[in-house]
Scaffold this motif. Structure first.
Motif, PDB file in Angstrom:
ATOM      1  N   GLY A   1       9.005 -11.352  -4.288  1.00 54.89           N
ATOM      2  CA  GLY A   1       8.699 -12.090  -5.493  1.00 54.89           C
ATOM      3  C   GLY A   1       7.299 -11.792  -6.010  1.00 54.89           C
ATOM      4  O   GLY A   1       6.437 -11.250  -5.295  1.00 54.89           O
ATOM      5  N   GLU A   2       7.065 -12.165  -7.260  1.00 59.45           N
ATOM      6  CA  GLU A   2       5.765 -11.897  -7.884  1.00 59.45           C
ATOM      7  C   GLU A   2       4.643 -12.672  -7.190  1.00 59.45           C
ATOM      8  O   GLU A   2       3.538 -12.150  -7.005  1.00 59.45           O
ATOM      9  CB  GLU A   2       5.824 -12.271  -9.364  1.00 59.45           C
TER      10      GLU A   2
ATOM     11  N   SER B   1       1.620  -2.945 -12.586  1.00 60.02           N
ATOM     12  CA  SER B   1       1.561  -4.394 -12.732  1.00 60.02           C
ATOM     13  C   SER B   1       2.114  -5.044 -11.465  1.00 60.02           C
ATOM     14  O   SER B   1       2.822  -4.417 -10.675  1.00 60.02           O
ATOM     15  CB  SER B   1       2.370  -4.849 -13.947  1.00 60.02           C
ATOM     16  N   GLN B   2       1.797  -6.311 -11.288  1.00 60.44           N
ATOM     17  CA  GLN B   2       2.281  -7.012 -10.103  1.00 60.44           C
ATOM     18  C   GLN B   2       3.793  -7.220 -10.155  1.00 60.44           C
ATOM     19  O   GLN B   2       4.451  -7.284  -9.116  1.00 60.44           O
ATOM     20  CB  GLN B   2       1.552  -8.345  -9.966  1.00 60.44           C
ATOM     21  N   ARG B   3       4.360  -7.264 -11.340  1.00 58.75           N
ATOM     22  CA  ARG B   3       5.811  -7.378 -11.450  1.00 58.75           C
ATOM     23  C   ARG B   3       6.483  -6.072 -11.062  1.00 58.75           C
ATOM     24  O   ARG B   3       7.539  -6.074 -10.422  1.00 58.75           O
ATOM     25  CB  ARG B   3       6.192  -7.788 -12.877  1.00 58.75           C
ATOM     26  N   GLN B   4       5.897  -4.937 -11.446  1.00 59.36           N
ATOM     27  CA  GLN B   4       6.447  -3.661 -11.017  1.00 59.36           C
ATOM     28  C   GLN B   4       6.360  -3.514  -9.501  1.00 59.36           C
ATOM     29  O   GLN B   4       7.278  -2.979  -8.867  1.00 59.36           O
ATOM     30  CB  GLN B   4       5.690  -2.523 -11.702  1.00 59.36           C
ATOM     31  N   LEU B   5       5.267  -3.995  -8.924  1.00 53.09           N
ATOM     32  CA  LEU B   5       5.135  -3.962  -7.471  1.00 53.09           C
ATOM     33  C   LEU B   5       6.191  -4.835  -6.805  1.00 53.09           C
ATOM     34  O   LEU B   5       6.772  -4.466  -5.780  1.00 53.09           O
ATOM     35  CB  LEU B   5       3.742  -4.440  -7.064  1.00 53.09           C
ATOM     36  N   ALA B   6       6.432  -6.020  -7.369  1.00 51.63           N
ATOM     37  CA  ALA B   6       7.434  -6.922  -6.798  1.00 51.63           C
ATOM     38  C   ALA B   6       8.806  -6.265  -6.770  1.00 51.63           C
ATOM     39  O   ALA B   6       9.544  -6.378  -5.788  1.00 51.63           O
ATOM     40  CB  ALA B   6       7.467  -8.225  -7.597  1.00 51.63           C
TER      41      ALA B   6
ATOM     42  N   TYR C   1      11.994 -10.773 -15.689  1.00 45.93           N
ATOM     43  CA  TYR C   1      10.655 -10.349 -16.082  1.00 45.93           C
ATOM     44  C   TYR C   1      10.639  -9.851 -17.528  1.00 45.93           C
ATOM     45  O   TYR C   1       9.690 -10.094 -18.278  1.00 45.93           O
ATOM     46  CB  TYR C   1      10.158  -9.243 -15.152  1.00 45.93           C
ATOM     47  N   ALA C   2      11.709  -9.138 -17.932  1.00 43.06           N
ATOM     48  CA  ALA C   2      11.775  -8.641 -19.306  1.00 43.06           C
ATOM     49  C   ALA C   2      11.844  -9.789 -20.302  1.00 43.06           C
ATOM     50  O   ALA C   2      11.130  -9.801 -21.310  1.00 43.06           O
ATOM     51  CB  ALA C   2      12.981  -7.713 -19.462  1.00 43.06           C
ATOM     52  N   PHE C   3      12.678 -10.789 -20.030  1.00 48.76           N
ATOM     53  CA  PHE C   3      12.775 -11.945 -20.921  1.00 48.76           C
ATOM     54  C   PHE C   3      11.465 -12.731 -20.937  1.00 48.76           C
ATOM     55  O   PHE C   3      11.060 -13.262 -21.976  1.00 48.76           O
ATOM     56  CB  PHE C   3      13.925 -12.853 -20.488  1.00 48.76           C
ATOM     57  N   ASP C   4      10.808 -12.799 -19.796  1.00 48.48           N
ATOM     58  CA  ASP C   4       9.528 -13.497 -19.728  1.00 48.48           C
ATOM     59  C   ASP C   4       8.481 -12.802 -20.591  1.00 48.48           C
ATOM     60  O   ASP C   4       7.698 -13.446 -21.287  1.00 48.48           O
ATOM     61  CB  ASP C   4       9.060 -13.577 -18.281  1.00 48.48           C
TER      62      ASP C   4
ATOM     63  N   LEU D   1       0.819  -1.212   0.000  1.00 48.28           N
ATOM     64  CA  LEU D   1       0.000   0.000   0.000  1.00 48.28           C
ATOM     65  C   LEU D   1       0.855   1.266   0.000  1.00 48.28           C
ATOM     66  O   LEU D   1       0.496   2.265  -0.647  1.00 48.28           O
ATOM     67  CB  LEU D   1      -0.932  -0.011   1.209  1.00 48.28           C
ATOM     68  N   LEU D   2       1.984   1.254   0.708  1.00 52.12           N
ATOM     69  CA  LEU D   2       2.848   2.436   0.715  1.00 52.12           C
ATOM     70  C   LEU D   2       3.400   2.720  -0.684  1.00 52.12           C
ATOM     71  O   LEU D   2       3.498   3.884  -1.095  1.00 52.12           O
ATOM     72  CB  LEU D   2       3.998   2.233   1.702  1.00 52.12           C
ATOM     73  N   HIS D   3       3.755   1.668  -1.407  1.00 51.55           N
ATOM     74  CA  HIS D   3       4.241   1.863  -2.779  1.00 51.55           C
ATOM     75  C   HIS D   3       3.115   2.398  -3.671  1.00 51.55           C
ATOM     76  O   HIS D   3       3.338   3.300  -4.494  1.00 51.55           O
ATOM     77  CB  HIS D   3       4.773   0.540  -3.330  1.00 51.55           C
ATOM     78  N   ARG D   4       1.923   1.872  -3.507  1.00 54.42           N
ATOM     79  CA  ARG D   4       0.790   2.357  -4.299  1.00 54.42           C
ATOM     80  C   ARG D   4       0.448   3.806  -3.949  1.00 54.42           C
ATOM     81  O   ARG D   4       0.065   4.582  -4.831  1.00 54.42           O
ATOM     82  CB  ARG D   4      -0.426   1.465  -4.062  1.00 54.42           C
ATOM     83  N   LEU D   5       0.586   4.170  -2.679  1.00 52.46           N
ATOM     84  CA  LEU D   5       0.309   5.548  -2.284  1.00 52.46           C
ATOM     85  C   LEU D   5       1.269   6.529  -2.965  1.00 52.46           C
ATOM     86  O   LEU D   5       0.867   7.641  -3.336  1.00 52.46           O
ATOM     87  CB  LEU D   5       0.403   5.679  -0.769  1.00 52.46           C
ATOM     88  N   GLU D   6       2.526   6.135  -3.118  1.00 49.92           N
ATOM     89  CA  GLU D   6       3.466   7.000  -3.829  1.00 49.92           C
ATOM     90  C   GLU D   6       3.038   7.209  -5.276  1.00 49.92           C
ATOM     91  O   GLU D   6       3.124   8.316  -5.809  1.00 49.92           O
ATOM     92  CB  GLU D   6       4.869   6.409  -3.761  1.00 49.92           C
TER      93      GLU D   6
END
Length: 411
Positions: free
Chosen positions: A158-159, A147-152, A362-365, A129-134
């Motif tokens: 981990g994702e 995205s969930q990967r950016q959050l990770a 994540y980029a290769f994925d 939530l703190l990351h989302r608040l920013e």
């Protein structure tokens, strides 16, 4: 939404109310319109005329309910939605400009910081939530796209951990997904308010009610409960006392990953940044962690000269917070070479580059998935392709997956 029907898919696809089918869609769309009318100062008669008596696209779902169950049933349902909209809008200030949105976000940040998050899962949910608040503070509203990967990457986990955290937060009402992401597109989220919970749901561990870990390195195997005579235990549900903005910055650093110093060590640095010079017992109360955990995490902090012990008090090392805790503004790529003291610490722990390797993975994925779906789209399909992948498509993907491994490595 009322006149043109635009934006209805956002409410039909998002939310976390657990409903299903046409009834769920009707409730979400009707509630959104009712809240807007209540904000604007309209009355129930105007809302009823628009949604039930006129051919406006925004009332199509409610008119379907009227045809299925009768006008009286639809009108009674609309009355209940309107009463709730009036009550909720009366309890909160309207958001008319960016200044109002920032004030509402500041109120939501206080709510997140003072909530009694419990255990390791609560630690992850708070960081989420703190990351989302920013992100919301930069955007100027509760809507954000991530995205969930950016959050990770943003909170250093981990994702799969982020996915479980999102499910918990959606279930509790902290956020809901307005639009599901896809290939090359992140999901759109909206921050919400938690539903009221009973006091029995949150049962924080009291760090001052355990003996057996009275000093660093001391362990007698006893886990008795007693009432301390020197320090009173904090009240149940008391919030943590941390510098949460610094904590949000430190969570993503390689040095505070699970195999390094850990998230609890980042919390103790944030606690000392807010109020320097605390004892181990005070740090346990500030971070809401068990006293044995605090002693275990203080040892590596002192060893790496991040924290200095003077008598029974712990202080942050001089100049520790002068090192930048964020990567360069506008850069989405994690550092691939040490740039500050935190990166040097991660190098000493053998963890520097974890975020960069995770970003590359994540980029290769993403590249691999895009190539798979491109080849599936170019594959021979029936004259009328189905919405879902056919068995023939899945066989093609499975046969290619073993061959695609070499391609991913070369890419």
């Amino acid at each position: 939404m009322v006149v043109e029907g635009a934006g209805m898919d956002r409410y039909r696809e998002g939310g976390s109310d657990g409903g299903s089918g046409a009834g769920r869609d009707t409730h979400r769309v009707t509630s959104a319109i009712a809240f807007s009318f209540a904000r604007a100062g309209a009355d129930l008669l105007a809302l009823r005329d628009i949604l039930l008596a006129s051919p406006a696209p925004g009332g199509a779902l409610l008119r379907d309910l009227s045809r299925a169950k009768g006008y009286d049933h639809a009108a009674k349902y609309l009355d209940g939605v309107w009463r709730r909209a009036v009550r909720v809008t009366g309890e909160s200030a309207p958001i008319r400009e960016r200044r109002d949105a920032m004030a509402a976000l500041a109120e939501r940040r206080i709510m997140v910081e003072t909530f009694p998050w419990d255990r390791q899962a609560g630690q992850t949910d708070r960081a989420n939530l703190l990351h989302r608040l920013e992100l919301c503070e930069r955007a100027g509203g509760f809507d954000h796209e991530v995205s969930q990967r950016q959050l990770a990457l943003g909170i250093g986990v981990g994702e799969s951990t982020v996915k479980r955290s999102d499910l918990r937060l959606e279930e509790a009402g902290w956020l809901w997904r307005a639009e599901k992401g896809g290939a090359g597109k992140s999901s759109k989220w909206v921050l919400g308010k938690p539903r009221k919970r009973s006091a029995d749901v949150v049962s924080p561990v009291d760090p001052n009610r355990q003996v057996g870990h009275e000093a660093p390195g001391y362990l007698d195997g006893v886990n008795r409960r007693h009432t301390p005579t020197t320090t009173a235990p904090p009240p149940s549900g008391s919030p943590a006392e941390l510098d949460f903005r610094l904590l949000s910055d430190l969570m993503a650093r390689d040095a505070f990953r699970a195999r390094g110093l850990g998230k609890t060590a980042a919390e103790m640095v944030a606690a000392l940044a807010l109020r320097d010079g605390q004892t181990a017992v005070e740090l346990a109360a500030s971070t809401r962690r068990h006293r044995a955990t605090v002693h275990a995490r203080l040892a590596p902090l002192v060893e790496h000269r991040l924290v200095v012990k003077v008598g029974e008090l712990y202080y942050l090392a001089d100049g520790l917070l002068d090192a930048p805790a964020k990567r360069a503004e506008g850069s989405r790529l994690p550092s691939w070479r040490p740039v500050d003291r935190w990166d040097d610490l991660a190098s000493d722990l053998g963890l520097f580059g974890s975020s960069y390797r995770q970003w590359c993975l994540y980029a290769f994925d993403r590249i691999s998935a895009d190539e798979v779906y491109r080849r599936v789209r170019e594959h021979v399909r029936p004259a009328r392709p189905a919405n879902e992948l056919t068995e023939q498509d899945w066989e093609f993907m499975n046969s290619w997956s073993s061959e695609g491994a070499d391609w991913v490595v070369s890419a």
